[in-house]
Design a protein around this motif. Structure first.
Motif, PDB file in Angstrom:
ATOM      1  N   HIS A 259       0.409  -1.122   0.065  1.00  0.00           N
ATOM      2  CA  HIS A 259      -0.124  -0.224  -0.088  1.00  0.00           C
ATOM      3  C   HIS A 259       0.964   1.290  -0.089  1.00  0.00           C
ATOM      4  CE1 HIS A 259      -4.235  -1.612   1.078  1.00  0.00           C
ATOM      5  NE2 HIS A 259      -3.705  -2.482   1.307  1.00  0.00           N
ATOM      6  N   ARG A 260       0.425   2.156  -0.692  1.00  0.00           N
ATOM      7  CA  ARG A 260       0.948   2.925  -1.419  1.00  0.00           C
ATOM      8  C   ARG A 260       0.427   4.385  -0.775  1.00  0.00           C
ATOM      9  NH1 ARG A 260       3.512   4.373  -6.197  1.00  0.00           N
ATOM     10  NH2 ARG A 260       5.085   2.628  -6.475  1.00  0.00           N
ATOM     11  N   TYR A 261       0.719   4.809   0.200  1.00  0.00           N
ATOM     12  CA  TYR A 261      -0.155   6.911   0.973  1.00  0.00           C
ATOM     13  C   TYR A 261       0.886   7.777   0.829  1.00  0.00           C
ATOM     14  CZ  TYR A 261      -1.703   2.460   3.664  1.00  0.00           C
ATOM     15  OH  TYR A 261      -2.408   1.529   4.068  1.00  0.00           O
ATOM     16  N   THR A 262       0.023   8.602  -0.347  1.00  0.00           N
ATOM     17  CA  THR A 262       1.047   9.685  -0.826  1.00  0.00           C
ATOM     18  C   THR A 262       0.398  10.924  -0.137  1.00  0.00           C
ATOM     19  OG1 THR A 262       0.961   8.174  -2.625  1.00  0.00           O
ATOM     20  CG2 THR A 262       1.467  10.816  -2.570  1.00  0.00           C
ATOM     21  N   PHE A 263       1.232  11.631   1.011  1.00  0.00           N
ATOM     22  CA  PHE A 263      -0.063  13.083   1.165  1.00  0.00           C
ATOM     23  C   PHE A 263       0.277  13.984   0.209  1.00  0.00           C
ATOM     24  CE2 PHE A 263      -0.099  17.676   3.086  1.00  0.00           C
ATOM     25  CZ  PHE A 263      -0.927  17.236   4.071  1.00  0.00           C
ATOM     26  N   VAL A 264      -1.020  14.524  -0.558  1.00  0.00           N
ATOM     27  CA  VAL A 264      -0.690  16.303  -1.605  1.00  0.00           C
ATOM     28  C   VAL A 264      -2.176  16.735  -0.465  1.00  0.00           C
ATOM     29  CG1 VAL A 264      -1.109  14.426  -3.499  1.00  0.00           C
ATOM     30  CG2 VAL A 264      -3.448  15.163  -1.681  1.00  0.00           C
ATOM     31  N   SER A 265      -1.640  18.216  -0.397  1.00  0.00           N
ATOM     32  CA  SER A 265      -2.591  19.293  -0.428  1.00  0.00           C
ATOM     33  C   SER A 265      -3.272  20.160  -1.678  1.00  0.00           C
ATOM     34  CB  SER A 265      -1.739  20.720   0.202  1.00  0.00           C
ATOM     35  OG  SER A 265      -0.372  20.311  -0.665  1.00  0.00           O
ATOM     36  N   THR A 267      -6.852  22.899  -2.955  1.00  0.00           N
ATOM     37  CA  THR A 267      -7.382  24.290  -1.941  1.00  0.00           C
ATOM     38  C   THR A 267      -8.516  24.070  -1.703  1.00  0.00           C
ATOM     39  OG1 THR A 267      -6.024  25.774  -3.391  1.00  0.00           O
ATOM     40  CG2 THR A 267      -8.355  26.626  -2.554  1.00  0.00           C
ATOM     41  N   GLY A 268      -9.391  23.966  -0.839  1.00  0.00           N
ATOM     42  CA  GLY A 268     -10.573  23.366  -0.206  1.00  0.00           C
ATOM     43  C   GLY A 268     -12.282  24.463  -0.439  1.00  0.00           C
ATOM     44  N   ASP A 269     -12.796  24.070  -0.479  1.00  0.00           N
ATOM     45  CA  ASP A 269     -14.135  25.648  -1.117  1.00  0.00           C
ATOM     46  C   ASP A 269     -13.812  26.562  -0.603  1.00  0.00           C
ATOM     47  OD1 ASP A 269     -15.582  23.004  -2.336  1.00  0.00           O
ATOM     48  OD2 ASP A 269     -16.627  21.874  -0.926  1.00  0.00           O
ATOM     49  N   ASP A 270     -13.430  26.879   0.440  1.00  0.00           N
ATOM     50  CA  ASP A 270     -13.361  27.606   1.355  1.00  0.00           C
ATOM     51  C   ASP A 270     -11.837  28.508   0.908  1.00  0.00           C
ATOM     52  OD1 ASP A 270     -11.538  26.252   2.493  1.00  0.00           O
ATOM     53  OD2 ASP A 270     -12.495  26.721   4.997  1.00  0.00           O
ATOM     54  N   GLY A 271     -11.305  28.219   0.435  1.00  0.00           N
ATOM     55  CA  GLY A 271     -10.541  28.600   0.383  1.00  0.00           C
ATOM     56  C   GLY A 271      -9.579  28.026   0.852  1.00  0.00           C
ATOM     57  N   GLU A 272      -9.160  27.700   2.094  1.00  0.00           N
ATOM     58  CA  GLU A 272      -8.055  27.580   2.570  1.00  0.00           C
ATOM     59  C   GLU A 272      -7.272  25.834   1.953  1.00  0.00           C
ATOM     60  OE1 GLU A 272      -7.097  28.171   5.400  1.00  0.00           O
ATOM     61  OE2 GLU A 272      -7.901  30.726   4.571  1.00  0.00           O
ATOM     62  N   MET A 273      -5.895  26.032   1.766  1.00  0.00           N
ATOM     63  CA  MET A 273      -5.747  24.702   1.753  1.00  0.00           C
ATOM     64  C   MET A 273      -5.886  23.367   2.578  1.00  0.00           C
ATOM     65  SD  MET A 273      -4.437  25.347  -0.536  1.00  0.00           S
ATOM     66  CE  MET A 273      -2.944  23.868  -0.526  1.00  0.00           C
ATOM     67  N   VAL A 274      -5.973  22.063   1.730  1.00  0.00           N
ATOM     68  CA  VAL A 274      -6.878  21.009   3.105  1.00  0.00           C
ATOM     69  C   VAL A 274      -5.660  20.036   2.668  1.00  0.00           C
ATOM     70  CG1 VAL A 274      -8.851  21.720   3.020  1.00  0.00           C
ATOM     71  CG2 VAL A 274      -8.648  20.447   1.595  1.00  0.00           C
ATOM     72  N   GLY A 275      -5.216  18.716   3.889  1.00  0.00           N
ATOM     73  CA  GLY A 275      -4.724  17.860   3.626  1.00  0.00           C
ATOM     74  C   GLY A 275      -5.092  17.083   3.138  1.00  0.00           C
ATOM     75  N   LYS A 276      -4.935  15.337   2.501  1.00  0.00           N
ATOM     76  CA  LYS A 276      -5.147  14.212   2.492  1.00  0.00           C
ATOM     77  C   LYS A 276      -4.544  13.299   2.445  1.00  0.00           C
ATOM     78  CE  LYS A 276      -7.342  14.334  -2.070  1.00  0.00           C
ATOM     79  NZ  LYS A 276      -8.849  13.762  -2.766  1.00  0.00           N
ATOM     80  N   TRP A 277      -3.852  11.798   2.757  1.00  0.00           N
ATOM     81  CA  TRP A 277      -3.674  10.840   2.053  1.00  0.00           C
ATOM     82  C   TRP A 277      -4.187  10.430   1.486  1.00  0.00           C
ATOM     83  CZ3 TRP A 277       1.546  10.188   3.330  1.00  0.00           C
ATOM     84  CH2 TRP A 277       1.929  10.837   4.756  1.00  0.00           C
ATOM     85  N   THR A 278      -3.492   9.851  -0.555  1.00  0.00           N
ATOM     86  CA  THR A 278      -4.087   9.102  -1.156  1.00  0.00           C
ATOM     87  C   THR A 278      -3.643   7.358  -1.126  1.00  0.00           C
ATOM     88  OG1 THR A 278      -2.283   9.696  -2.719  1.00  0.00           O
ATOM     89  CG2 THR A 278      -4.764  10.503  -2.337  1.00  0.00           C
ATOM     90  N   ASP A 279      -4.650   6.875  -1.439  1.00  0.00           N
ATOM     91  CA  ASP A 279      -4.367   5.286  -0.769  1.00  0.00           C
ATOM     92  C   ASP A 279      -4.101   3.985  -2.115  1.00  0.00           C
ATOM     93  OD1 ASP A 279      -3.624   2.646  -0.387  1.00  0.00           O
ATOM     94  OD2 ASP A 279      -6.004   1.932   0.997  1.00  0.00           O
ATOM     95  N   GLU A 280      -3.109   3.805  -2.505  1.00  0.00           N
ATOM     96  CA  GLU A 280      -2.971   2.692  -3.592  1.00  0.00           C
ATOM     97  C   GLU A 280      -2.376   1.712  -2.951  1.00  0.00           C
ATOM     98  OE1 GLU A 280      -1.045   4.544  -7.451  1.00  0.00           O
ATOM     99  OE2 GLU A 280      -0.157   5.709  -5.156  1.00  0.00           O
ATOM    100  N   GLU A 281      -3.066   0.149  -3.914  1.00  0.00           N
ATOM    101  CA  GLU A 281      -3.193  -1.277  -3.615  1.00  0.00           C
ATOM    102  C   GLU A 281      -2.293  -1.183  -5.014  1.00  0.00           C
ATOM    103  OE1 GLU A 281      -5.342  -4.939  -2.237  1.00  0.00           O
ATOM    104  OE2 GLU A 281      -5.869  -3.660  -2.677  1.00  0.00           O
ATOM    105  N   LEU A 282      -0.567  -2.374  -4.298  1.00  0.00           N
ATOM    106  CA  LEU A 282       0.072  -2.351  -4.698  1.00  0.00           C
ATOM    107  C   LEU A 282       0.151  -4.128  -4.773  1.00  0.00           C
ATOM    108  CD1 LEU A 282       2.298   0.769  -4.956  1.00  0.00           C
ATOM    109  CD2 LEU A 282       0.472   0.720  -6.655  1.00  0.00           C
TER     110      LEU A 282
END
Length: 284
Positions: A259-265, A267-282
């Motif tokens: 599993h590869r988790y990648t952090f990405v940031s 712009t959210g709906d309110d214009g603020e930067m938000v972060g999240k982790w994506t998940d790939e199964e390999l």
């Protein structure tokens, strides 16, 4: 918090609970830390950087220091949580100037005496008890005594607080103003055994052993004073800011996965930067 810091809106990482659970199976949470070092001209290296690796011990996530009944240092309230693995080091070790020299600021040895860094790292744990490997890729920041104090903050201190602060998730809003970077640093020092604290009073690492050290720099010392001047001068907490985390499960050869988790940031709906982790199964 002792310095204004922007926190990204980021949900808990999907890999965190499994990571902590698996490391809990190890007798000691040791890992291999890889850095890069600028290649000296005398090396005739075909590439500008050379790899360096060594074993370190995981000391918990930054701002989430584990409870320890032997730790007499004052502790911050649990105001933040994070996915920022930590380990301790000696400022005199080669890894510290490497983290400065390969960071965005390309800091020199003099700058590496304080907080800062940001060089690329890779940390690998093999948990044979469960047949799983964890690999964390990112950048690493060094926290020293100058993280708090009188006078103007250095660029290194500002970088540390900015880069790490954005990944520190607020869980107790009314405690932010009282949370202290310096207190957290001291708590990490107190979390180490007296013998480990004494190692920061060893003779300078890498110097010839036939040179007799002075009385204050000898092997085998035990430090009980949380403010021991020499030990605290050399003590550092290093914090890894992950950009990518991989979990390779080899516990069952017929069902092995990575599993590869990648952090990405973004712009959210309110214009603020938000972060999240994506998940790939390999495939492993």
């Amino acid at each position: 918090m002792s310095s204004t810091t922007h926190h990204l809106t980021t949900p808990p990482a999907p890999w965190k609970s499994s990571f902590i659970q698996h490391l809990g199976k190890m007798p000691s949470p040791e890992f291999v830390l890889s850095t890069v070092k600028p290649a000296p001209p005398s090396s005739n290296s075909p590439v500008p950087y050379l790899p360096r690796a060594r074993f370190c011990i995981y000391r918990g996530m930054w701002s989430e220091l584990p409870e320890n009944k032997h730790n007499e240092a004052p502790m911050n309230d649990r105001v933040y949580e994070s996915e920022l693995p930590t380990f301790t080091s000696d400022v005199r070790m080669e890894k510290i100037p490497e983290l400065f020299a390969t960071g965005a600021g390309h800091g020199d040895v003099e700058q590496s005496q304080g907080s800062g860094g940001g060089g690329p790292v890779e940390a690998v744990w093999w948990i044979k008890e469960v047949g799983i490997q964890w690999r964390v890729k990112g950048t690493a920041y060094v926290i020293g005594e100058d993280i708090e104090g009188e006078g103007k903050e250095s660029s290194g201190v500002r970088t540390v607080k900015s880069q790490l602060g954005e990944r520190m998730r607020v869980v107790k809003k009314d405690g932010e103003e009282s949370w202290s970077w310096g207190k957290e640093l001291t708590a990490h020092f107190g979390n180490c055994s007296p013998g480990m604290r004494g190692s920061w009073k060893n003779p300078p690492p890498g110097t010839p052993a036939d040179k007799e050290p002075d009385e204050e720099h000898k092997l085998g010392q035990k430090v009980t004073d949380l403010n021991d001047k020499i030990a605290r001068t050399n003590f550092r907490v290093v914090v890894i800011k992950p950009s990518e985390v991989e979990m390779t499960d080899l516990s069952d050869p017929e069902k092995a996965r990575r599993h590869r988790y990648t952090f990405v940031s973004e712009t959210g709906d309110d214009g603020e930067m938000v972060g999240k982790w994506t998940d790939e199964e390999l495939w492993p």
